[in-house]
Scaffold this active site. Structure first.
Site, PDB file in Angstrom:
ATOM      1  N   TYR A 183      14.081  32.450  -0.187  1.00  0.00           N
ATOM      2  CA  TYR A 183      12.888  33.221   0.168  1.00  0.00           C
ATOM      3  C   TYR A 183      12.982  33.766   1.593  1.00  0.00           C
ATOM      4  CZ  TYR A 183      10.449  31.359  -3.942  1.00  0.00           C
ATOM      5  OH  TYR A 183      10.059  31.048  -5.217  1.00  0.00           O
TER       6      TYR A 183
ATOM      7  N   LYS B 169       0.846  -1.200   0.000  1.00  0.00           N
ATOM      8  CA  LYS B 169       0.000   0.000   0.000  1.00  0.00           C
ATOM      9  C   LYS B 169       0.880   1.249   0.000  1.00  0.00           C
ATOM     10  CE  LYS B 169      -0.444   0.035   5.061  1.00  0.00           C
ATOM     11  NZ  LYS B 169      -1.360  -0.020   6.210  1.00  0.00           N
TER      12      LYS B 169
ATOM     13  N   ARG C  48     -11.792   0.811  13.767  1.00  0.00           N
ATOM     14  CA  ARG C  48     -11.767   1.412  12.438  1.00  0.00           C
ATOM     15  C   ARG C  48     -12.774   0.688  11.555  1.00  0.00           C
ATOM     16  NH1 ARG C  48      -6.173   1.561   9.160  1.00  0.00           N
ATOM     17  NH2 ARG C  48      -6.519  -0.697   9.202  1.00  0.00           N
TER      18      ARG C  48
ATOM     19  N   MET D  94       9.972  24.880  -3.810  1.00  0.00           N
ATOM     20  CA  MET D  94       9.155  23.857  -4.459  1.00  0.00           C
ATOM     21  C   MET D  94      10.011  22.885  -5.269  1.00  0.00           C
ATOM     22  SD  MET D  94       6.080  24.223  -7.271  1.00  0.00           S
ATOM     23  CE  MET D  94       4.993  25.127  -6.168  1.00  0.00           C
TER      24      MET D  94
END
Length: 384
Positions: free
Chosen positions: A276, A36, A135, A324
């Site tokens: 930045y 998964k 769950r 980014m």
């Protein structure tokens, strides 16, 4: 097309991990490789190939889209089990494909029976029990209705498994809770046996339970994080430490290495801010290496002014805010660094290593979270 970074996935390390897990569980218990979250970031395509070559013939996915991906890449007709999500409209195709799935409520059970009747193909199901995780799973109070349904439509069902999931087997703080869950599971099991309802496999253990709760090792274990070379938590490792051989105190080997290259080299004068904002000021004249990996590639913004990578066999700190698509590294003390030189974000270079755990300590992320955030479009290369 050349990507800005790539992952190397070690087949040799995986084989070592499976050998160790096999030594813990014995020769008969089935290992289901949990893939998964894009195989915990390692890539489903790559891990199905690696795992099948290591002898694995059973895979666990969370959702149906992952199951179809495993089916696409499997070359050994391995069994596939869905632990969680599937859509009603695709259940017929899953049954036709022989993919098994968890059934945790009567809505899914009734649908599976209805579709299997219409197809004339029994549905392969695993009955999930609610033992204390809260769950998904059938409650103890529903046992009579469940037993009647399984008996009445036995011809349309293959009872592949009776299963549950533990609520934090990796932490000693959950010891009593997990022990109670084990008791509830066996209570369910005995009830069904009294009703002459048997399952092909009894399975409850994840990686942590397999390693520190040996009583949970039944017909199958669902191995996720340990297969990729990580201890579920430090507590899990400490719990096993006394039983590990002196010559090999860490038998789990990490599969993943994340690499990029130096994109450019920049000179910065003392007193200038880097990147930045004003989170980092150069306190002396500096040389920077710019690397084309940023938070858009899974390198967390929380590593701003904290993260480290390896260049030229040396640790180099991230300076300024993680962007980014890029990070800036302080290479002032290094010589002969050039554009195109290898940068290791996770893994070894020379005799030094950047571990996933080091990311976790800096970002307060667990191994699982950081790994599964690695984008699918980063190329993944299998290293034999």
């Amino acid at each position: 097309m050349i990507a800005t970074s790539y992952l190397e996935i070690s087949a040799k390390a995986y084989r070592q991990n499976i050998r160790y897990i096999r030594s813990e569980i014995g020769p008969k218990t089935v290992i289901s490789a949990v893939v998964k979250g894009n195989a915990y970031g390692h890539g489903i395509q790559q891990m199905v190939e690696i795992a099948e070559k290591a002898g694995i013939r059973h895979f666990s996915t969370f959702s149906s889209d992952e199951a179809w991906e495993v089916l696409r890449y499997s070359k050994k007709k391995s069994e596939i089990m869905i632990l969680g999500m599937l859509y009603p409209e695709e259940m017929a195709e899953l049954i036709k494909a022989g993919i098994s799935f968890y059934v945790y409520d009567f809505q899914r059970l009734d649908l599976a029976i209805t579709i299997s009747k219409s197809l004339g193909i029994p549905a392969k199901i695993h009955i999930e029990l609610e033992t204390g995780f809260h769950r998904t799973g059938f409650e103890w109070s529903s046992r009579e209705r469940l037993a009647k349904a399984l008996s009445a439509d036995a011809a349309h069902l293959v009872l592949e498994g009776l299963c549950t999931h533990y609520a934090g087997a990796e932490s000693i703080s959950n010891f009593v809770r997990v022990k109670n869950q084990i008791d509830v599971y066996h209570k369910f099991k005995e009830y069904f046996l009294q009703k002459e309802i048997q399952f092909n496999k009894y399975h409850t253990a994840c990686s942590a339970a397999t390693l520190i709760f040996p009583e949970t090792i039944m017909d199958m274990v669902r191995i996720g994080i340990a297969g990729y070379g990580f201890w579920p938590t430090k507590e899990t490792f400490y719990a096993k430490l006394h039983s590990l051989p002196k010559a090999n105190k860490n038998p789990l080997k990490r599969l993943i290495t994340w690499k990029s290259t130096v994109m450019s080299i920049k000179q910065v004068k003392m007193g200038e801010f880097i990147g930045y904002g004003n989170s980092f000021m150069a306190l002396n004249n500096m040389r920077l290496a710019i690397v084309p990996v940023g938070y858009g590639h899974g390198y967390s913004r929380l590593l701003s002014n904290q993260g480290q990578v390896l260049i030229g066999g040396q640790y180099c700190q991230v300076v300024g805010t993680v962007m980014m698509n890029a990070i800036a590294l302080n290479i002032t003390k290094l010589k002969n660094i050039e554009v195109g030189d290898e940068v290791v974000l996770i893994g070894k270079q020379g005799n030094k290593e950047i571990t996933v755990a080091s990311f976790s300590e800096s970002t307060q992320q667990v191994n699982y979270e950081l790994l599964t955030r690695l984008p699918k479009d980063i190329p993944r290369k299998i290293i034999p």
